[in-house]
Design an enzyme around this catalytic site. Structure first.
Site, short mmCIF file in Angstrom:
data_model
loop_
_atom_site.label_atom_id
_atom_site.label_comp_id
_atom_site.label_asym_id
_atom_site.label_seq_id
_atom_site.Cartn_x
_atom_site.Cartn_y
_atom_site.Cartn_z
CG ASP A 95 -2.08 0.92 1.15
OD1 ASP A 95 -2.13 1.69 0.17
OD2 ASP A 95 -2.93 0.89 2.04
CG ASP B 242 -4.68 5.29 -0.41
OD1 ASP B 242 -3.89 4.33 -0.50
OD2 ASP B 242 -5.53 5.39 0.50
CG HIS C 236 -10.30 6.36 2.56
ND1 HIS C 236 -9.38 7.29 2.14
CD2 HIS C 236 -9.66 5.16 2.48
CE1 HIS C 236 -8.24 6.69 1.84
NE2 HIS C 236 -8.38 5.39 2.04
CG HIS D 71 -8.73 7.52 6.39
ND1 HIS D 71 -8.41 6.62 7.39
CD2 HIS D 71 -8.31 6.94 5.24
CE1 HIS D 71 -7.82 5.56 6.86
NE2 HIS D 71 -7.75 5.74 5.56
CD GLU E 152 -8.57 1.17 1.16
OE1 GLU E 152 -7.52 0.50 1.21
OE2 GLU E 152 -8.75 2.20 1.85
CD GLU F 225 -6.24 2.32 -1.39
OE1 GLU F 225 -6.79 3.24 -0.76
OE2 GLU F 225 -5.21 1.73 -0.98
#
Length: 416
Positions: free
Chosen positions: A190, A201, A270, A278, A303, A397
């Site tokens: 990640d 992200d 998110h 977030h 994700e 993701e």
């Protein structure tokens, strides 16, 4: 990176990732770390015998490859709801989009760095490497691509997640970590890259044993379903329901036993805000009744997590991930804690960080002060999130931008 709150697609469903023809991604992304030619030393024309050594190309500031500041676009997709079909050709919507071009270029720059870094990771990570070696490989590559700029200007968006097997998220090695990657491991990679606080992200799962392929296929298909279903005016519950249906149509066999692939229901996608990984809304990966809608101009990390375990994670193990709590007006409980708080604020701001980053910033003997900040609520700790011991978890993701006229899967690459 994952939210800490909240099943695998029929095999005839074609993942969005397979449709690579729409990509507008510079082909040098996967080749930037390719090894140099051998300068024709092996051609036999020289009287002196020279070793045929391959030199690795040194990573340089990515801005040198794009002097005009225009970076490759991601994958464009039209919005799923018929009510938004007009947006594709509406000139006013296109005009509004152009007014935010600097913002989009920041995301695209971060995404191009992300693609190059993960290509390097995929080419070089092998069993036998320590988690610290893998983290350094990834994070030093990001730093080189941004020219070792100040961490708050551009660079690492959050600690590199390298969670193994039943650990789904929020593990990165602390200094002294001795964990070694094994052939039979399932590792979630990640990676976060930010430019001016605009965070890309994106994550993938790395395995070496093909027995885990059904698990990876389920999660990749589920994530691509979430990406396809997301868009302006779409209800979050509907995305979760679609992801759940896809994920839970898969199963995998291990040692003669068949395991259904389940969604990890308390891990979500998110919102992403500026310097805030977030922010506000969460995107469920199961139907949860949330009728909140996505809106124009928002950025989301889509994700999904699949597991052979219970489908529910808890915080457990030594913590490595931390972040300043925003809007907390509490006095630090000691002078050392105040000094540490200042270092965190000046170095990372509201971006997440890990212990290794503190040490890189010059901090030592900080654990007591760090724990004081956590207990005071000034800093939030994020321990590893784990499913049942012995289970296997996977993650994929992408970051999507909800432009006025279309959505852009900005982190899309030819790898996933």
């Amino acid at each position: 990176m994952t939210a800490e709150q909240e099943k695998a697609t029929p095999t005839d469903v074609q993942p969005v990732a397979d449709k690579v023809s729409d990509l507008k991604i510079d082909t040098v992304a996967s080749n930037d770390e390719a090894e140099d030619d051998d300068n024709n030393e092996a051609g036999g024309t020289s009287k002196k015998k020279k070793k045929n050594k391959k030199k690795k190309k040194k990573l340089t500031n990515i801005a040198s490859s794009y002097p005009d500041g225009v970076y490759p676009e991601g994958q464009w997709m039209e919005y799923p709801l018929e009510v938004n079909s007009y947006r594709t050709t509406d000139e006013e919507k296109r005009y509004l989009d152009r007014q935010q071009n600097n913002r989009w270029q920041d995301f695209r720059k971060g995404a191009e760095i992300h693609r190059r870094v993960r290509a390097k990771a995929q080419q070089n990570i092998k069993p036998g490497m320590t988690m610290l070696e893998i983290a350094d490989l990834i994070e030093n590559s990001v730093r080189q691509y941004v020219g070792n700029d100040h961490p708050k200007n551009q660079g690492i968006g959050f600690p590199t997640g390298l969670s193994l097997n039943h650990v789904a998220a929020h593990y990165t090695p602390n200094s002294g970590d001795k964990v070694v990657l094994k052939y039979e491991d399932v590792m979630k990679v990640d990676i976060g890259v930010h430019v001016n606080g605009r965070i890309v992200d994106s994550a993938f799962t790395l395995t070496f044993d093909e027995k885990y392929d059904p698990l990876l296929e389920a999660v990749k298909a589920a994530t691509n379903t979430g990406v396809k279903e997301a868009g302006i005016d779409v209800r979050l519950n509907d995305i979760g329901a679609a992801v759940e249906e896809v994920m839970e149509s898969y199963e995998m066999e291990l040692k003669g036993k068949t395991y259904p692939i389940k969604c990890i229901r308390n891990l979500n996608g998110h919102n992403i805000g500026e310097y805030t990984i977030h922010s506000g809304k969460t995107v469920p990966i199961v139907a949860n009744g949330d009728m909140t809608k996505m809106e124009e101009g928002e950025t989301f990390a889509i994700e999904t997590f699949g597991t052979t375990g219970k489908g529910y994670v808890i915080g457990q193990g030594e913590c490595s991930h931390y972040a300043l709590n925003q809007g907390v007006d509490v006095k630090a409980p000691s002078e050392r804690a105040r000094q540490l708080q200042n270092t965190i604020r000046e170095t990372f701001g509201t971006l997440p960080w890990c212990r290794r980053y503190l040490e890189r910033a010059g901090e030592d003997k900080y654990l007591l002060a760090l724990n004081q900040l956590v207990r005071a609520g000034i800093v939030e700790d994020y321990p590893p999130l784990v499913d049942t011991s012995g289970s296997y978890t996977a993650q994929f993701e992408h970051t999507i931008l909800l432009h006025p006229h279309k959505k852009e899967v900005v982190s899309r690459g030819d790898d996933y």
